[in-house]
Design an enzyme around this catalytic site. Structure first.
Site, PDB file in Angstrom:
ATOM      1  N   TYR A 143       0.837  -1.205   0.000  1.00 15.12           N
ATOM      2  CA  TYR A 143       0.000   0.000   0.000  1.00 15.12           C
ATOM      3  C   TYR A 143       0.874   1.258   0.000  1.00 15.12           C
ATOM      4  O   TYR A 143       1.984   1.245   0.533  1.00 15.12           O
ATOM      5  CB  TYR A 143      -0.941  -0.011   1.218  1.00 15.12           C
ATOM      6  CG  TYR A 143      -1.845   1.187   1.226  1.00 15.12           C
ATOM      7  CD1 TYR A 143      -2.703   1.433   0.152  1.00 15.12           C
ATOM      8  CD2 TYR A 143      -1.801   2.108   2.269  1.00 15.12           C
ATOM      9  CE1 TYR A 143      -3.503   2.558   0.136  1.00 15.12           C
ATOM     10  CE2 TYR A 143      -2.611   3.227   2.258  1.00 15.12           C
ATOM     11  CZ  TYR A 143      -3.450   3.447   1.181  1.00 15.12           C
ATOM     12  OH  TYR A 143      -4.233   4.563   1.156  1.00 15.12           O
ATOM     13  N   TYR A 174      -2.572   4.336   9.205  1.00 17.51           N
ATOM     14  CA  TYR A 174      -2.010   3.078   8.682  1.00 17.51           C
ATOM     15  C   TYR A 174      -0.959   2.503   9.636  1.00 17.51           C
ATOM     16  O   TYR A 174      -0.571   1.351   9.529  1.00 17.51           O
ATOM     17  CB  TYR A 174      -1.454   3.286   7.276  1.00 17.51           C
ATOM     18  CG  TYR A 174      -1.451   2.029   6.443  1.00 17.51           C
ATOM     19  CD1 TYR A 174      -2.640   1.416   6.041  1.00 17.51           C
ATOM     20  CD2 TYR A 174      -0.252   1.429   6.061  1.00 17.51           C
ATOM     21  CE1 TYR A 174      -2.636   0.257   5.274  1.00 17.51           C
ATOM     22  CE2 TYR A 174      -0.236   0.275   5.296  1.00 17.51           C
ATOM     23  CZ  TYR A 174      -1.426  -0.304   4.913  1.00 17.51           C
ATOM     24  OH  TYR A 174      -1.414  -1.451   4.160  1.00 17.51           O
TER      25      TYR A 174
HETATM   26  P1  NAI Z   1      -7.342 -10.403   4.120  1.00 20.36           P
HETATM   27  O1  NAI Z   1      -7.553 -10.161   5.573  1.00 20.36           O
HETATM   28  O2  NAI Z   1      -8.408 -11.075   3.373  1.00 20.36           O
HETATM   29  O3  NAI Z   1      -5.965 -11.171   3.882  1.00 20.36           O
HETATM   30  C1  NAI Z   1      -4.866 -11.131   4.773  1.00 20.36           C
HETATM   31  C2  NAI Z   1      -4.385 -12.560   4.905  1.00 20.36           C
HETATM   32  O4  NAI Z   1      -3.158 -12.670   5.649  1.00 20.36           O
HETATM   33  C3  NAI Z   1      -5.406 -13.467   5.603  1.00 20.36           C
HETATM   34  O5  NAI Z   1      -5.781 -14.524   4.761  1.00 20.36           O
HETATM   35  C4  NAI Z   1      -4.646 -13.965   6.809  1.00 20.36           C
HETATM   36  O6  NAI Z   1      -5.058 -15.231   7.254  1.00 20.36           O
HETATM   37  C5  NAI Z   1      -3.216 -13.949   6.261  1.00 20.36           C
HETATM   38  N1  NAI Z   1      -2.216 -14.104   7.313  1.00 20.36           N
HETATM   39  C6  NAI Z   1      -2.130 -13.385   8.474  1.00 20.36           C
HETATM   40  N2  NAI Z   1      -1.122 -13.872   9.216  1.00 20.36           N
HETATM   41  C7  NAI Z   1      -0.553 -14.901   8.519  1.00 20.36           C
HETATM   42  C8  NAI Z   1       0.532 -15.794   8.767  1.00 20.36           C
HETATM   43  N3  NAI Z   1       1.260 -15.729   9.898  1.00 20.36           N
HETATM   44  N4  NAI Z   1       0.838 -16.726   7.825  1.00 20.36           N
HETATM   45  C9  NAI Z   1       0.115 -16.806   6.682  1.00 20.36           C
HETATM   46  N5  NAI Z   1      -0.922 -15.987   6.405  1.00 20.36           N
HETATM   47  C10 NAI Z   1      -1.249 -15.051   7.310  1.00 20.36           C
HETATM   48  O7  NAI Z   1      -7.088  -8.940   3.508  1.00 20.36           O
HETATM   49  P2  NAI Z   1      -6.541  -8.434   2.087  1.00 20.36           P
HETATM   50  O8  NAI Z   1      -6.906  -6.996   2.033  1.00 20.36           O
HETATM   51  O9  NAI Z   1      -6.967  -9.330   1.010  1.00 20.36           O
HETATM   52  O10 NAI Z   1      -4.953  -8.468   2.293  1.00 20.36           O
HETATM   53  C11 NAI Z   1      -4.080  -9.036   1.372  1.00 20.36           C
HETATM   54  C12 NAI Z   1      -2.860  -8.159   1.174  1.00 20.36           C
HETATM   55  O11 NAI Z   1      -3.233  -6.973   0.483  1.00 20.36           O
HETATM   56  C13 NAI Z   1      -2.160  -7.712   2.453  1.00 20.36           C
HETATM   57  O12 NAI Z   1      -0.760  -7.734   2.256  1.00 20.36           O
HETATM   58  C14 NAI Z   1      -2.650  -6.292   2.584  1.00 20.36           C
HETATM   59  O13 NAI Z   1      -1.809  -5.485   3.368  1.00 20.36           O
HETATM   60  C15 NAI Z   1      -2.622  -5.877   1.120  1.00 20.36           C
HETATM   61  N6  NAI Z   1      -3.352  -4.652   0.814  1.00 20.36           N
HETATM   62  C16 NAI Z   1      -4.642  -4.502   1.217  1.00 20.36           C
HETATM   63  C17 NAI Z   1      -5.314  -3.333   0.972  1.00 20.36           C
HETATM   64  C18 NAI Z   1      -6.707  -3.141   1.499  1.00 20.36           C
HETATM   65  O14 NAI Z   1      -7.146  -1.976   1.599  1.00 20.36           O
HETATM   66  N7  NAI Z   1      -7.415  -4.199   1.817  1.00 20.36           N
HETATM   67  C19 NAI Z   1      -4.678  -2.215   0.234  1.00 20.36           C
HETATM   68  C20 NAI Z   1      -3.343  -2.488  -0.200  1.00 20.36           C
HETATM   69  C21 NAI Z   1      -2.712  -3.666   0.099  1.00 20.36           C
END
Ligand code: NAI
Length: 268
Positions: A150, A160
């Site tokens: 991000y 953030y």
């Molecule tokens: P999400 O909450 O659906 O996905 C995050 C994932 O990380 C989850 O599936 C969770 O179980 C996993 N996770 C957490 N700890 C873990 C570990 N120790 N080992 C393996 N997996 C682990 O949310 P989202 O938004 O789909 O996030 C995906 C990526 O996108 C992240 O890196 C997030 O920072 C990034 N992102 C999200 C934005 C948003 O506004 N949602 C914007 C820009 C980037």
């Protein structure tokens, strides 16, 4: 609609928790494009999420792995190569979590144990994934690894919190590891800097609703959705982007290069 862009390609997709997850949409799109993959997530997320449903829909197997555990990652990679019947062509790292954010600690009042844990999960895990793949020589030539980030890595968004620092570190890993992986194995490594997106991780950020609406008004093309991100990721996994590496690629409807928009001015 599929173009068979990923036909015959094999991969590993981290981070599909529920149908809002960017990784969930990506898995579906990769499947539509003919790719096969193993799904993985932290053991605890298996209990909370709905990954079984996604696995069924895409004909995939699930291997639990805590992305902070090198042992888990080594096991995941070895088993994936076995299950998929050959080396890996694409990997999505879609993992993020800040304990300080979760516990409501301000950036100026960090608990450093929380900071270290969040950094391990959100940033260092990317190095661990890359190093495990590299050491196992598990990637095919012209393979592609993508992590999600991000824009708070470049510009300050106060709420953030320490995730901004984690994302800066993550983006740096893509450049640093991308050099070695490119030089020695012809593998590309990039980060996609995505618009705010309504997911479990996204909604954990304080003031998220204001955040996403502001970004929407500031972006000439509007916010990129999770599905848009999935589509973009497919192009980076495909053979059409073979010389793109070590980049942080903004995927945000133009937000990052907009100083101010007419809509935002009118609010004042
Ligand atoms: P999400 O909450 O659906 O996905 C995050 C994932 O990380 C989850 O599936 C969770 O179980 C996993 N996770 C957490 N700890 C873990 C570990 N120790 N080992 C393996 N997996 C682990 O949310 P989202 O938004 O789909 O996030 C995906 C990526 O996108 C992240 O890196 C997030 O920072 C990034 N992102 C999200 C934005 C948003 O506004 N949602 C914007 C820009 C980037």
């Amino acid at each position: 609609m599929g173009y068979n862009l990923l036909k015959g390609k094999r991969g590993i997709i981290f981070g599909a928790l529920d149908e809002n997850s960017i990784a969930w949409k990506t898995a579906q799109s990769v499947h539509d494009e003919g790719g096969t993959f193993v799904l993985t997530n932290a053991p605890i997320a298996m209990r909370m999420g709905q990954i079984d449903e996604l696995a069924k829909k895409t004909g995939s197997q699930i291997i639990p792995a805590d992305a902070t555990s090198v042992e888990d990652l080594d096991n995941l990679i070895a088993k994936s190569v076995e299950i998929l019947g050959g080396k890996i062509d694409f990997v999505l790292h879609s993992i993020g979590m800040s304990v300080n954010v979760r516990k409501g600690r301000a950036y100026t009042d960090e608990n450093y144990d929380f900071t270290a844990k969040g950094w391990d999960v959100s940033a260092l895990s990317f190095h661990k994934v890359l190093q495990s793949l590299y050491k196992a020589d598990a990637m095919n030539e012209w393979g592609s690894v993508v992590a999600l980030t991000y824009m708070a890595a470049q510009r300050t968004f106060p709420d953030y919190n320490d995730m901004a620092d984690n994302k800066a570190y993550l983006e740096s890993i893509a450049r640093s590891f991308g050099y070695f992986f490119g030089k020695e194995k012809k593998v590309r490594v990039n980060t996609i800097s995505q618009s705010p997106t309504a997911t479990t991780a996204g909604q954990g950020v304080k003031g998220f609703d204001g955040f996403i609406s502001y970004a929407e008004k500031m972006s000439p093309l509007g916010n990129a959705t999770a599905q848009d991100c999935a589509d973009y990721t497919v192009t980076l996994f495909s053979d059409l982007t073979r010389k793109v590496t070590m980049q942080n690629l903004f995927h945000d409807g133009g937000f990052s290069n907009t100083g101010v928009s007419q809509e935002v001015i009118e609010k004042f």
